[in-house]
Design an enzyme around this catalytic site. Structure first.
Site, PDB file in Angstrom:
ATOM      1  N   ASN A   1       0.788  -1.150   0.029  1.00  0.00           N
ATOM      2  CA  ASN A   1       0.005   0.033   0.154  1.00  0.00           C
ATOM      3  C   ASN A   1       0.993   1.291   0.142  1.00  0.00           C
ATOM      4  O   ASN A   1       1.805   1.283   0.574  1.00  0.00           O
ATOM      5  CB  ASN A   1      -0.849  -0.169   1.108  1.00  0.00           C
ATOM      6  CG  ASN A   1      -1.998  -1.125   1.201  1.00  0.00           C
ATOM      7  OD1 ASN A   1      -2.235  -1.815   0.135  1.00  0.00           O
ATOM      8  ND2 ASN A   1      -2.538  -1.479   2.234  1.00  0.00           N
TER       9      ASN A   1
ATOM     10  N   GLU B   1     -11.940 -12.487   0.078  1.00  0.00           N
ATOM     11  CA  GLU B   1     -12.349 -13.499  -0.861  1.00  0.00           C
ATOM     12  C   GLU B   1     -11.069 -14.476  -0.891  1.00  0.00           C
ATOM     13  O   GLU B   1     -10.054 -13.921  -0.915  1.00  0.00           O
ATOM     14  CB  GLU B   1     -12.828 -13.115  -2.080  1.00  0.00           C
ATOM     15  CG  GLU B   1     -11.895 -12.303  -2.778  1.00  0.00           C
ATOM     16  CD  GLU B   1     -12.743 -11.096  -3.314  1.00  0.00           C
ATOM     17  OE1 GLU B   1     -13.958 -11.050  -3.780  1.00  0.00           O
ATOM     18  OE2 GLU B   1     -11.861 -10.225  -4.170  1.00  0.00           O
TER      19      GLU B   1
ATOM     20  N   HIS C   1       5.959  -0.381  -2.415  1.00  0.00           N
ATOM     21  CA  HIS C   1       5.606   0.102  -3.789  1.00  0.00           C
ATOM     22  C   HIS C   1       5.603   1.871  -3.640  1.00  0.00           C
ATOM     23  O   HIS C   1       4.816   2.582  -4.227  1.00  0.00           O
ATOM     24  CB  HIS C   1       4.033  -0.196  -4.204  1.00  0.00           C
ATOM     25  CG  HIS C   1       3.999  -1.653  -4.631  1.00  0.00           C
ATOM     26  ND1 HIS C   1       3.018  -2.065  -4.680  1.00  0.00           N
ATOM     27  CD2 HIS C   1       4.982  -2.402  -4.984  1.00  0.00           C
ATOM     28  CE1 HIS C   1       3.145  -3.336  -5.040  1.00  0.00           C
ATOM     29  NE2 HIS C   1       4.458  -3.764  -5.348  1.00  0.00           N
TER      30      HIS C   1
ATOM     31  N   ASN D   1      -8.308 -12.829   4.219  1.00  0.00           N
ATOM     32  CA  ASN D   1      -8.864 -11.955   2.927  1.00  0.00           C
ATOM     33  C   ASN D   1     -10.280 -11.968   2.887  1.00  0.00           C
ATOM     34  O   ASN D   1     -10.927 -13.231   3.127  1.00  0.00           O
ATOM     35  CB  ASN D   1      -8.093 -12.555   1.723  1.00  0.00           C
ATOM     36  CG  ASN D   1      -7.989 -11.534   0.589  1.00  0.00           C
ATOM     37  OD1 ASN D   1      -7.420 -10.552   0.598  1.00  0.00           O
ATOM     38  ND2 ASN D   1      -8.445 -11.782  -0.501  1.00  0.00           N
TER      39      ASN D   1
ATOM     40  N   CYS E   1      15.454  22.013  -9.865  1.00  0.00           N
ATOM     41  CA  CYS E   1      16.216  21.866 -10.794  1.00  0.00           C
ATOM     42  C   CYS E   1      15.532  21.779 -12.125  1.00  0.00           C
ATOM     43  O   CYS E   1      16.169  21.755 -13.442  1.00  0.00           O
ATOM     44  CB  CYS E   1      17.164  20.440 -10.867  1.00  0.00           C
ATOM     45  SG  CYS E   1      15.817  19.042 -11.522  1.00  0.00           S
TER      46      CYS E   1
ATOM     47  N   CYS F   1      16.351  14.830 -11.022  1.00  0.00           N
ATOM     48  CA  CYS F   1      17.396  14.583 -10.057  1.00  0.00           C
ATOM     49  C   CYS F   1      17.128  13.680  -8.798  1.00  0.00           C
ATOM     50  O   CYS F   1      17.818  13.352  -7.957  1.00  0.00           O
ATOM     51  CB  CYS F   1      17.891  15.887  -9.482  1.00  0.00           C
ATOM     52  SG  CYS F   1      16.452  16.885  -8.389  1.00  0.00           S
TER      53      CYS F   1
HETATM   54  C1  BV8 Z   1       8.309  -5.444 -11.753  1.00  0.00           C
HETATM   55  C2  BV8 Z   1       1.628   1.682  -6.797  1.00  0.00           C
HETATM   56  C3  BV8 Z   1      10.070  -5.380 -13.726  1.00  0.00           C
HETATM   57  C4  BV8 Z   1       1.296   2.698  -7.783  1.00  0.00           C
HETATM   58  C5  BV8 Z   1       1.409  -0.601  -7.735  1.00  0.00           C
HETATM   59  C6  BV8 Z   1       3.056 -11.156 -15.851  1.00  0.00           C
HETATM   60  C7  BV8 Z   1       3.127 -12.046 -14.874  1.00  0.00           C
HETATM   61  C8  BV8 Z   1       3.837 -11.598 -13.689  1.00  0.00           C
HETATM   62  C9  BV8 Z   1       4.312 -10.435 -13.434  1.00  0.00           C
HETATM   63  C10 BV8 Z   1       4.033  -9.574 -14.650  1.00  0.00           C
HETATM   64  C11 BV8 Z   1       3.150  -9.965 -15.697  1.00  0.00           C
HETATM   65  N1  BV8 Z   1       3.190  -8.660 -16.505  1.00  0.00           N
HETATM   66  C12 BV8 Z   1       3.987  -7.804 -15.757  1.00  0.00           C
HETATM   67  C13 BV8 Z   1       4.474  -8.011 -14.455  1.00  0.00           C
HETATM   68  C14 BV8 Z   1       5.211  -7.564 -13.357  1.00  0.00           C
HETATM   69  C15 BV8 Z   1       4.171  -6.434 -12.859  1.00  0.00           C
HETATM   70  C16 BV8 Z   1       2.962  -7.412 -12.260  1.00  0.00           C
HETATM   71  O1  BV8 Z   1       3.035  -8.028 -11.327  1.00  0.00           O
HETATM   72  N2  BV8 Z   1       1.708  -7.400 -12.991  1.00  0.00           N
HETATM   73  C17 BV8 Z   1       0.805  -8.154 -12.492  1.00  0.00           C
HETATM   74  C18 BV8 Z   1      -0.662  -7.027 -12.581  1.00  0.00           C
HETATM   75  C19 BV8 Z   1       0.470  -8.956 -13.509  1.00  0.00           C
HETATM   76  N3  BV8 Z   1       4.808  -6.004 -11.620  1.00  0.00           N
HETATM   77  C20 BV8 Z   1       5.650  -5.111 -11.924  1.00  0.00           C
HETATM   78  O2  BV8 Z   1       5.518  -4.066 -12.985  1.00  0.00           O
HETATM   79  C21 BV8 Z   1       6.521  -4.579 -10.827  1.00  0.00           C
HETATM   80  N4  BV8 Z   1       7.680  -4.051 -11.344  1.00  0.00           N
HETATM   81  O3  BV8 Z   1       7.982  -6.380 -12.094  1.00  0.00           O
HETATM   82  O4  BV8 Z   1       9.424  -4.601 -12.609  1.00  0.00           O
HETATM   83  C22 BV8 Z   1      11.192  -5.069 -13.729  1.00  0.00           C
HETATM   84  C23 BV8 Z   1      12.139  -6.152 -13.258  1.00  0.00           C
HETATM   85  C24 BV8 Z   1      13.425  -5.851 -13.566  1.00  0.00           C
HETATM   86  C25 BV8 Z   1      13.846  -4.593 -14.190  1.00  0.00           C
HETATM   87  C26 BV8 Z   1      13.055  -3.549 -14.426  1.00  0.00           C
HETATM   88  C27 BV8 Z   1      11.607  -3.923 -14.382  1.00  0.00           C
HETATM   89  C28 BV8 Z   1       5.870  -3.164  -9.908  1.00  0.00           C
HETATM   90  C29 BV8 Z   1       4.585  -3.495  -9.304  1.00  0.00           C
HETATM   91  C30 BV8 Z   1       4.213  -2.320  -8.571  1.00  0.00           C
HETATM   92  C31 BV8 Z   1       3.017  -1.624  -9.332  1.00  0.00           C
HETATM   93  N5  BV8 Z   1       2.404  -0.612  -8.563  1.00  0.00           N
HETATM   94  N6  BV8 Z   1       1.238   0.266  -6.839  1.00  0.00           N
HETATM   95  C32 BV8 Z   1      -0.044   3.160  -7.289  1.00  0.00           C
HETATM   96  O5  BV8 Z   1      -0.527   2.633  -6.330  1.00  0.00           O
HETATM   97  O6  BV8 Z   1      -0.791   4.180  -7.920  1.00  0.00           O
HETATM   98  S1  BV8 Z   1       0.635  -2.075  -7.792  1.00  0.00           S
HETATM   99  C33 BV8 Z   1      -1.042  -2.112  -7.133  1.00  0.00           C
HETATM  100  O7  BV8 Z   1      -1.483  -3.208  -6.677  1.00  0.00           O
HETATM  101  C34 BV8 Z   1      -1.011  -1.477  -5.580  1.00  0.00           C
HETATM  102  O8  BV8 Z   1       0.471  -1.287  -5.152  1.00  0.00           O
HETATM  103  C35 BV8 Z   1      -1.794  -2.651  -4.897  1.00  0.00           C
HETATM  104  O9  BV8 Z   1      -1.065  -2.648  -3.438  1.00  0.00           O
HETATM  105  C36 BV8 Z   1      -0.960  -3.820  -5.537  1.00  0.00           C
HETATM  106  C37 BV8 Z   1      -1.490  -4.967  -5.263  1.00  0.00           C
HETATM  107  O10 BV8 Z   1      -2.898  -4.869  -5.309  1.00  0.00           O
HETATM  108  P1  BV8 Z   1      -3.446  -5.358  -3.926  1.00  0.00           P
HETATM  109  O11 BV8 Z   1      -3.081  -4.542  -2.864  1.00  0.00           O
HETATM  110  O12 BV8 Z   1      -3.735  -6.846  -3.827  1.00  0.00           O
HETATM  111  O13 BV8 Z   1      -5.223  -4.724  -4.059  1.00  0.00           O
HETATM  112  P2  BV8 Z   1      -6.318  -5.476  -5.032  1.00  0.00           P
HETATM  113  O14 BV8 Z   1      -7.255  -4.539  -4.960  1.00  0.00           O
HETATM  114  O15 BV8 Z   1      -5.723  -6.290  -5.961  1.00  0.00           O
HETATM  115  O16 BV8 Z   1      -6.879  -6.717  -3.866  1.00  0.00           O
HETATM  116  C38 BV8 Z   1      -7.304  -6.424  -2.559  1.00  0.00           C
HETATM  117  C39 BV8 Z   1      -7.588  -7.619  -1.754  1.00  0.00           C
HETATM  118  O17 BV8 Z   1      -8.303  -7.409  -0.506  1.00  0.00           O
HETATM  119  C40 BV8 Z   1      -8.771  -8.526  -2.668  1.00  0.00           C
HETATM  120  O18 BV8 Z   1      -8.248  -9.846  -2.690  1.00  0.00           O
HETATM  121  C41 BV8 Z   1     -10.108  -8.393  -1.827  1.00  0.00           C
HETATM  122  O19 BV8 Z   1     -11.086  -9.601  -1.886  1.00  0.00           O
HETATM  123  C42 BV8 Z   1      -9.572  -7.962  -0.423  1.00  0.00           C
HETATM  124  N7  BV8 Z   1     -10.125  -7.288   0.411  1.00  0.00           N
HETATM  125  C43 BV8 Z   1     -11.048  -6.210   0.053  1.00  0.00           C
HETATM  126  N8  BV8 Z   1     -11.452  -5.789   1.367  1.00  0.00           N
HETATM  127  C44 BV8 Z   1     -11.129  -6.576   2.202  1.00  0.00           C
HETATM  128  C45 BV8 Z   1     -10.229  -7.274   1.888  1.00  0.00           C
HETATM  129  N9  BV8 Z   1      -9.457  -8.532   2.345  1.00  0.00           N
HETATM  130  C46 BV8 Z   1      -9.606  -8.269   3.960  1.00  0.00           C
HETATM  131  N10 BV8 Z   1     -10.450  -7.344   4.493  1.00  0.00           N
HETATM  132  C47 BV8 Z   1     -11.297  -6.498   3.801  1.00  0.00           C
HETATM  133  N11 BV8 Z   1     -11.974  -5.465   4.390  1.00  0.00           N
HETATM  134 ZN    ZN Z   2      15.244  17.842  -9.556  1.00  0.00          ZN
END
Ligand code: BV8
Ligand code: ZN
Length: 242
Positions: free
Chosen positions: A100, A213, A117, A211, A148, A128
């Protein structure tokens, strides 16, 4: 609600690692990413949470982050965050790894937080790298710039960007060495964060998912507890340490 194994393992644990996702902040009123009310619903990740989208349309991306930051500034941590803060004081070593960017764990008083993240309340210069507290668009919609001259961007990790080296190293170290790993409120689809529960399991930790779900890792973890983290976590702390 809790197995004897989980209660005993937490009671005896020297080291507990936690991974949280947007679900833990949902009860505070912060929309999750992939739920029906999910933030991504209005926008698709490829549109906004990636560097090229930002360069092509910085104003749209800044507006989206300003909207989220304003929303986050009006919400408070919920009993789920508070329970983790209490748990931290009850366990010898407690690593809180979060995906988060909403800063609510810090607001709830957690100390040892690994932000994988980034942090939406911070901005950094594209050129910079200097960081500054959140900037909002100036009235005349001028985009925020660094002294800058570089364009400021939200200090979060976008898709395709590498996670902060120190944070990802600490997170994997924690997953490999903890006695108990709790995966809370995450759909476990975003990598590399999503592999942490699996690394913990392979290293012999008791891995439990809390979680709303079931998720793609529900069949891989030792126990999957379905429900709201804001209700389950305070009950868990009571069941183990009261
Ligand atoms: C990287 C910041 C590469 C920004 C975020 C194919 C396969 C595998 C991986 C990849 C692929 N294609 C691309 C990738 C890599 C990619 C990735 O994983 N994509 C996924 C979507 C397939 N990852 C990346 O790009 C990462 N970087 O891999 O770099 C690299 C390597 C080497 C050199 C150069 C580059 C970067 C990932 C970070 C992205 N940034 N956020 C912003 O927030 O604006 S990710 C974003 O999703 C948030 O940070 C969030 O936290 C994160 C995960 O989502 P969740 O937190 O799980 O939230 P979600 O809504 O999905 O789920 C909530 C859950 O809670 C649900 O299950 C729900 O049922 C439950 N819930 C709801 N209410 C409750 C509850 N549970 C309990 N109680 C409740 N009350
Ligand atoms: Zn700067």
């Amino acid at each position: 609600m809790f197995s004897e194994r989980l209660i005993q393992e937490l009671k005896m644990a020297q080291k507990v690692a936690i991974l949280t996702g947007a679900g833990i902040s949902a009860e505070s009123g912060v929309p999750t990413f992939r739920g029906e009310e999910g933030l991504w619903k209005k926008y698709r990740p490829e549109e906004l949470a990636n560097f090229n989208a930002f360069i092509q349309n910085p104003k749209l991306v800044w507006e989206w982050y300003d909207y989220r930051r304003k929303l986050i500034s009006e919400v408070m941590p919920n009993p789920g965050h508070a329970a983790l803060t209490e748990m931290e004081s009850l366990v010898p070593t407690f690593d809180l790894i979060t995906q988060n960017v909403d800063g609510l764990h810090r607001k709830a008083g957690s100390q040892n937080i690994i932000e994988l993240h980034g942090n939406i309340l911070q901005s950094r210069c594209v050129d910079c790298g200097v960081k500054s507290d959140a900037l909002v668009m100036s009235q005349d919609d001028e985009l925020p710039h660094c002294s800058c001259g570089g364009l400021m961007r939200p200090d979060v990790v976008w898709y395709g960007e590498t996670l902060p080296e120190e944070a990802i190293h600490a997170a994997f170290q924690s997953a490999r060495t903890c006695d108990v790993f709790l995966s809370i409120g995450t759909s476990a689809v975003v990598h590399p964060a999503a592999s942490l529960p699996i690394v913990a399991k392979e290293a012999g930790a008791l891995v439990v998912e809390i979680n709303k779900e079931s998720t793609v890792i529900s069949h891989l973890v030792d126990e999957s507890i379905l429900g709201l983290s804001g209700e389950i976590l305070p009950e868990l702390v009571k069941a183990v340490w009261d």
